[in-house]
Design a protein around this motif. Structure first.
Motif, PDB file in Angstrom:
ATOM      1  N   HIS A   1       0.844  -1.200   0.000  1.00 39.00           N
ATOM      2  CA  HIS A   1       0.000   0.000   0.000  1.00 39.00           C
ATOM      3  C   HIS A   1       0.882   1.254   0.000  1.00 39.00           C
ATOM      4  O   HIS A   1       2.118   1.176   0.001  1.00 39.00           O
ATOM      5  CB  HIS A   1      -1.006  -0.013   1.150  1.00 39.00           C
ATOM      6  CG  HIS A   1      -0.399  -0.070   2.531  1.00 39.00           C
ATOM      7  ND1 HIS A   1       0.320   0.967   3.071  1.00 39.00           N
ATOM      8  CD2 HIS A   1      -0.425  -1.046   3.475  1.00 39.00           C
ATOM      9  CE1 HIS A   1       0.711   0.637   4.289  1.00 39.00           C
ATOM     10  NE2 HIS A   1       0.283  -0.587   4.557  1.00 39.00           N
TER      11      HIS A   1
ATOM     12  N   HIS B   1       3.883   1.689   2.379  1.00 39.74           N
ATOM     13  CA  HIS B   1       5.135   1.015   2.000  1.00 39.74           C
ATOM     14  C   HIS B   1       5.878   1.836   0.962  1.00 39.74           C
ATOM     15  O   HIS B   1       7.097   1.994   1.013  1.00 39.74           O
ATOM     16  CB  HIS B   1       4.844  -0.374   1.407  1.00 39.74           C
ATOM     17  CG  HIS B   1       4.093  -1.262   2.334  1.00 39.74           C
ATOM     18  ND1 HIS B   1       2.910  -1.872   2.010  1.00 39.74           N
ATOM     19  CD2 HIS B   1       4.350  -1.613   3.615  1.00 39.74           C
ATOM     20  CE1 HIS B   1       2.480  -2.576   3.029  1.00 39.74           C
ATOM     21  NE2 HIS B   1       3.328  -2.434   4.023  1.00 39.74           N
TER      22      HIS B   1
ATOM     23  N   TRP C   1      12.271 -11.385  13.682  1.00 35.98           N
ATOM     24  CA  TRP C   1      12.956 -10.084  13.698  1.00 35.98           C
ATOM     25  C   TRP C   1      14.474 -10.234  13.741  1.00 35.98           C
ATOM     26  O   TRP C   1      15.208  -9.433  13.166  1.00 35.98           O
ATOM     27  CB  TRP C   1      12.473  -9.208  14.857  1.00 35.98           C
ATOM     28  CG  TRP C   1      11.289  -8.361  14.466  1.00 35.98           C
ATOM     29  CD1 TRP C   1       9.982  -8.571  14.782  1.00 35.98           C
ATOM     30  CD2 TRP C   1      11.326  -7.172  13.652  1.00 35.98           C
ATOM     31  NE1 TRP C   1       9.200  -7.595  14.218  1.00 35.98           N
ATOM     32  CE2 TRP C   1       9.995  -6.719  13.520  1.00 35.98           C
ATOM     33  CE3 TRP C   1      12.331  -6.461  13.018  1.00 35.98           C
ATOM     34  CZ2 TRP C   1       9.645  -5.580  12.801  1.00 35.98           C
ATOM     35  CZ3 TRP C   1      11.999  -5.318  12.290  1.00 35.98           C
ATOM     36  CH2 TRP C   1      10.663  -4.895  12.187  1.00 35.98           C
TER      37      TRP C   1
ATOM     38  N   LEU D   1      16.293  -8.415  10.688  1.00 34.95           N
ATOM     39  CA  LEU D   1      17.239  -7.311  10.893  1.00 34.95           C
ATOM     40  C   LEU D   1      18.613  -7.635  10.297  1.00 34.95           C
ATOM     41  O   LEU D   1      19.338  -6.741   9.844  1.00 34.95           O
ATOM     42  CB  LEU D   1      17.365  -7.000  12.392  1.00 34.95           C
ATOM     43  CG  LEU D   1      16.128  -6.341  13.013  1.00 34.95           C
ATOM     44  CD1 LEU D   1      16.163  -6.419  14.536  1.00 34.95           C
ATOM     45  CD2 LEU D   1      15.999  -4.874  12.561  1.00 34.95           C
TER      46      LEU D   1
ATOM     47  N   TYR E   1      20.189  -6.357   6.703  1.00 33.21           N
ATOM     48  CA  TYR E   1      21.000  -5.178   6.403  1.00 33.21           C
ATOM     49  C   TYR E   1      22.473  -5.575   6.276  1.00 33.21           C
ATOM     50  O   TYR E   1      23.231  -4.957   5.538  1.00 33.21           O
ATOM     51  CB  TYR E   1      20.820  -4.120   7.490  1.00 33.21           C
ATOM     52  CG  TYR E   1      19.370  -3.686   7.649  1.00 33.21           C
ATOM     53  CD1 TYR E   1      18.637  -3.242   6.560  1.00 33.21           C
ATOM     54  CD2 TYR E   1      18.734  -3.711   8.890  1.00 33.21           C
ATOM     55  CE1 TYR E   1      17.309  -2.847   6.688  1.00 33.21           C
ATOM     56  CE2 TYR E   1      17.414  -3.308   9.032  1.00 33.21           C
ATOM     57  CZ  TYR E   1      16.707  -2.878   7.931  1.00 33.21           C
ATOM     58  OH  TYR E   1      15.405  -2.486   8.066  1.00 33.21           O
TER      59      TYR E   1
ATOM     60  N   ILE F   1      12.771   4.034   8.273  1.00 35.31           N
ATOM     61  CA  ILE F   1      11.785   3.085   8.833  1.00 35.31           C
ATOM     62  C   ILE F   1      10.522   3.842   9.216  1.00 35.31           C
ATOM     63  O   ILE F   1      10.537   5.064   9.354  1.00 35.31           O
ATOM     64  CB  ILE F   1      12.324   2.389  10.112  1.00 35.31           C
ATOM     65  CG1 ILE F   1      12.702   3.439  11.169  1.00 35.31           C
ATOM     66  CG2 ILE F   1      13.486   1.485   9.805  1.00 35.31           C
ATOM     67  CD1 ILE F   1      12.866   2.877  12.561  1.00 35.31           C
TER      68      ILE F   1
ATOM     69  N   ASP G   1       6.617   2.601  13.813  1.00 36.45           N
ATOM     70  CA  ASP G   1       6.176   1.383  14.497  1.00 36.45           C
ATOM     71  C   ASP G   1       7.308   0.378  14.685  1.00 36.45           C
ATOM     72  O   ASP G   1       7.184  -0.532  15.500  1.00 36.45           O
ATOM     73  CB  ASP G   1       5.015   0.719  13.726  1.00 36.45           C
ATOM     74  CG  ASP G   1       5.357   0.455  12.257  1.00 36.45           C
ATOM     75  OD1 ASP G   1       6.005   1.312  11.647  1.00 36.45           O
ATOM     76  OD2 ASP G   1       4.958  -0.603  11.728  1.00 36.45           O
ATOM     77  N   ILE G   2       8.392   0.534  13.915  1.00 31.77           N
ATOM     78  CA  ILE G   2       9.457  -0.453  14.050  1.00 31.77           C
ATOM     79  C   ILE G   2      10.759   0.188  14.569  1.00 31.77           C
ATOM     80  O   ILE G   2      11.847  -0.307  14.326  1.00 31.77           O
ATOM     81  CB  ILE G   2       9.666  -1.234  12.732  1.00 31.77           C
ATOM     82  CG1 ILE G   2       9.894  -0.309  11.528  1.00 31.77           C
ATOM     83  CG2 ILE G   2       8.464  -2.123  12.436  1.00 31.77           C
ATOM     84  CD1 ILE G   2      10.237  -1.069  10.238  1.00 31.77           C
TER      85      ILE G   2
ATOM     86  N   HIS H   1      14.832  -1.299  15.404  1.00 33.94           N
ATOM     87  CA  HIS H   1      16.001  -0.730  14.731  1.00 33.94           C
ATOM     88  C   HIS H   1      16.912   0.071  15.655  1.00 33.94           C
ATOM     89  O   HIS H   1      18.110   0.163  15.410  1.00 33.94           O
ATOM     90  CB  HIS H   1      15.554   0.156  13.557  1.00 33.94           C
ATOM     91  CG  HIS H   1      15.053  -0.657  12.397  1.00 33.94           C
ATOM     92  ND1 HIS H   1      13.790  -1.185  12.377  1.00 33.94           N
ATOM     93  CD2 HIS H   1      15.666  -1.060  11.260  1.00 33.94           C
ATOM     94  CE1 HIS H   1      13.638  -1.869  11.248  1.00 33.94           C
ATOM     95  NE2 HIS H   1      14.755  -1.807  10.560  1.00 33.94           N
TER      96      HIS H   1
ATOM     97  N   ALA I   1       6.402   9.094  10.244  1.00 26.92           N
ATOM     98  CA  ALA I   1       5.051   8.862  10.761  1.00 26.92           C
ATOM     99  C   ALA I   1       4.273   7.979   9.788  1.00 26.92           C
ATOM    100  O   ALA I   1       4.789   7.592   8.741  1.00 26.92           O
ATOM    101  CB  ALA I   1       4.353  10.196  10.945  1.00 26.92           C
TER     102      ALA I   1
ATOM    103  N   TRP J   1       0.943   6.951   7.346  1.00 22.99           N
ATOM    104  CA  TRP J   1      -0.198   7.413   6.561  1.00 22.99           C
ATOM    105  C   TRP J   1      -1.431   6.814   7.204  1.00 22.99           C
ATOM    106  O   TRP J   1      -1.449   5.628   7.547  1.00 22.99           O
ATOM    107  CB  TRP J   1      -0.060   6.956   5.102  1.00 22.99           C
ATOM    108  CG  TRP J   1       1.043   7.686   4.429  1.00 22.99           C
ATOM    109  CD1 TRP J   1       2.377   7.413   4.521  1.00 22.99           C
ATOM    110  CD2 TRP J   1       0.915   8.857   3.621  1.00 22.99           C
ATOM    111  NE1 TRP J   1       3.095   8.344   3.807  1.00 22.99           N
ATOM    112  CE2 TRP J   1       2.228   9.230   3.239  1.00 22.99           C
ATOM    113  CE3 TRP J   1      -0.155   9.621   3.164  1.00 22.99           C
ATOM    114  CZ2 TRP J   1       2.484  10.345   2.443  1.00 22.99           C
ATOM    115  CZ3 TRP J   1       0.099  10.704   2.362  1.00 22.99           C
ATOM    116  CH2 TRP J   1       1.395  11.063   2.010  1.00 22.99           C
TER     117      TRP J   1
ATOM    118  N   MET K   1      -2.889   3.272   8.112  1.00 21.18           N
ATOM    119  CA  MET K   1      -3.193   2.468   6.932  1.00 21.18           C
ATOM    120  C   MET K   1      -2.450   1.156   7.090  1.00 21.18           C
ATOM    121  O   MET K   1      -1.252   1.135   7.352  1.00 21.18           O
ATOM    122  CB  MET K   1      -2.702   3.214   5.693  1.00 21.18           C
ATOM    123  CG  MET K   1      -3.123   2.586   4.401  1.00 21.18           C
ATOM    124  SD  MET K   1      -2.355   3.451   3.017  1.00 21.18           S
ATOM    125  CE  MET K   1      -3.190   5.011   3.026  1.00 21.18           C
TER     126      MET K   1
ATOM    127  N   LYS L   1      -2.262  -3.283   6.073  1.00 24.55           N
ATOM    128  CA  LYS L   1      -2.732  -4.466   5.350  1.00 24.55           C
ATOM    129  C   LYS L   1      -3.682  -5.268   6.230  1.00 24.55           C
ATOM    130  O   LYS L   1      -4.685  -5.772   5.757  1.00 24.55           O
ATOM    131  CB  LYS L   1      -1.534  -5.371   5.008  1.00 24.55           C
ATOM    132  CG  LYS L   1      -0.637  -4.811   3.952  1.00 24.55           C
ATOM    133  CD  LYS L   1       0.576  -5.713   3.752  1.00 24.55           C
ATOM    134  CE  LYS L   1       1.530  -5.657   4.914  1.00 24.55           C
ATOM    135  NZ  LYS L   1       2.928  -5.915   4.649  1.00 24.55           N
TER     136      LYS L   1
END
Ligand code: MSP
Length: 529
Positions: free
Chosen positions: A38, A41, A260, A264, A267, A294, A297-298, A302, A325, A327, A334, A336
């Protein structure tokens, strides 16, 4: 006040970035391919792409690496595949392709698209595990807590609340995460644990000493807060009987590595790990990332988990995190999982790729609910000069104002990007275009009353503005800026950041406009009657 300090110290920071000869390395988060992508992303991807492209323009001789990819293991994917009665691998092949298509369609300039199901990634994850294990940083323990499949993480008791189902008089209730609203379930099992707590002090110290390491400052403060509370060790495996879709723990195949921990590590995979460890100059592959883009939320993963893993490995930490922030639709993220999503492919079909990129970059800091207002935003470029009559005395100052602002434009755009203020960087370019539009309105070069000298200068400044703005817009709207630069006949080898200076490139005959740098003084009557 704190931020003013940050800005003040940014010059020194910029200088150190500018001098570094290491390849630039920017990362986007890797997406869960549990449903189609969406706009949220796409926003993350485009933001990372802007920095990758700008780095290439600033230092054309140095590579800029940009990692994107898909995060394919874990409960969330296992569950989504099951719901479609598909083998998780086949399910991921199908959905991962959507994200790759999104990256390609939007012209993102990623240099690697890693799927966590690839062999070289699995090798990197196993290597990290073994190294941490060998250092005594992994132990087996019994773990219990509230797990959210949607967020793929445990929440402490204090972060969970009861939610009553509507119309059941409170008889039906479930438990949800306060932070994300996602359903959580109680899990109690034997897990492998990572000694995260051992890194609390060093991480706290790191963030306290480097206020620019996380942008925006509010999120830097949040991380300091999180690190000021007792930090629990992290559960990094699940029994294979419950979670079979993932990389097995190399030392114990009855366990699967936590998604996770696996994700992670991507990278590092993207920078050639574990091979880089044996190289004389590991930074030639880009490590560490100059920037990690990022969503907020994550942030915890990180800013805390990954740096702790890196400290444990003895590797340098990423230099900066840009935590943006979300959307939202009707004030709800927003997502999935909720299904309240705007389809980026549809938006690009209707509006074109660059218009969508422009919108995301420009409004990114302000966050509207959909892309519907995009056309209105851009109409401003198409407005003809209003033709209203202005006094002659305003003409030369208008020209001066446009030139003075143009002289510092690339520096202002650069500074905003150094400060990770993407929307302000783009805004500076838009304001310059508006200013020149205004200058044309005021000077009226088409009018017989304007002297030919002034007319020539006004046109020269206008075209020089288009050239410089075309150059500076390249990271944001690569196709449209290319069209513009082609139309202006700017040679392909004269499109770098350094050339975005007044008189920094030739645009056909307009080079004659170099004379514009010797403008008449502001009060000169040369503006015609
Ligand atoms: N797979 C993890 C990331 C692992 S990185 C090692 C993940 N995936 S995700 O698909 O859920 O989200 C990917 C990125 O998209 C995250 O940065 C997330 O914040 C971002 N967004 C998801 N929804 C968003 C919005 N509504 N708005 C802006 N960004 C959003 O998390």
């Amino acid at each position: 006040m704190v931020y003013a300090k940050i800005i003040n110290s940014s010059r020194a920071f910029s200088a150190s970035r500018a001098l570094s000869q290491k390849p630039y390395y920017v990362t986007s988060p890797i997406f869960y391919p549990n449903a189609a992508p969406h706009i949220g992303h796409l926003y993350t991807l485009v933001t990372a792409d802007i920095f990758a492209r700008q780095a290439r323009l600033r230092r054309p001789e140095t590579p800029a690496y940009f990692l994107a990819g898909t995060d394919e293991h874990g409960f969330k994917i296992q569950k989504a595949a099951l719901a479609r009665d598909l083998d998780p691998a086949a399910f991921c092949d199908e959905l991962s392709a959507h994200f790759r298509k999104l990256a390609e369609r939007t012209n993102t300039s990623h240099t690697r698209f890693v799927r966590t199901t690839e062999q070289d990634h699995q090798t990197a994850v196993e290597h990290v595990w073994r190294e941490l294990d060998a250092k005594g940083l992994i132990y087996k323990g019994s773990h219990q807590g509230w797990y959210s499949i949607s967020d793929e993480c445990f929440y402490p008791e204090s972060q969970v609340t009861r939610k009553k189902a509507p119309y059941t008089m409170g008889k039906q209730q479930s438990f949800v995460s306060i932070e994300t609203g996602s359903a959580v379930e109680w899990m109690e099992e034997e897990n492998y644990m990572f000694r995260l707590s051992a890194f609390q002090d060093s991480l706290l110290e790191r963030y306290k000493s480097d206020p620019l390491s996380i942008y925006p400052p509010t999120q830097h403060a949040d991380v300091i807060d999180m690190l000021s509370q007792p930090l629990e060790d992290l559960s990094i495996s699940r029994p294979r009987a419950r979670l079979h879709w993932g990389i097995p723990v190399p030392t114990d195949p009855t366990h699967t590595i936590y998604v996770w921990f696996d994700a992670l590590t991507v990278y590092l995979t993207g920078a050639g790990f574990p091979g880089i460890k044996s190289q004389a100059n590991p930074s030639q592959f880009g490590w560490p990332p100059d920037l990690q883009v990022i969503g907020k939320d994550i942030l915890r993963f990180h800013a805390i988990y990954f740096p702790a893993m890196l400290q444990a490995l003895g590797l340098p930490l990423p230099k900066q995190i840009l935590s943006h922030a979300h959307w939202t639709v009707n004030r709800q993220k927003m997502s999935k999982s909720i299904g309240n999503v705007a389809d980026p492919f549809k938006a690009m079909d209707e509006l074109g790729v660059d218009l969508v990129r422009y919108y995301l970059a420009r409004v990114g800091g302000r966050f509207k609910d959909d892309v519907g207002t995009l056309r209105d935003e851009l109409l401003i470029f198409l407005l003809p000069p209003c033709g209203c009559t202005l006094t002659a005395s305003a003409k030369v100052p208008a020209l001066h104002e446009a030139v003075t602002s143009l002289q510092s434009l690339s520096q202002r755009v650069d500074e905003n990007l150094q400060l990770l203020q993407v929307s302000d960087a783009l805004d500076a370019i838009v304001q310059q275009l508006l200013m020149v539009n205004q200058m044309l309105t005021v000077t009226q070069p088409w009018s017989k009353e304007t002297t030919s000298e002034l007319t020539e200068q006004v046109y020269a400044v206008s075209i020089e503005t288009l050239r410089i703005c075309g150059l500076l817009l390249q990271p944001f709207i690569p196709s449209k800026s290319e069209e513009l630069l082609d139309a202006l006949a700017v040679p392909k080898n004269m499109r770098t950041w350094n050339q975005a200076q007044l008189g920094g490139g030739s645009v056909g005959d307009v080079q004659r406009g170099v004379r514009l740098f010797t403008l008449p003084s502001k009060s000169s009557p040369a503006s015609g009657s």
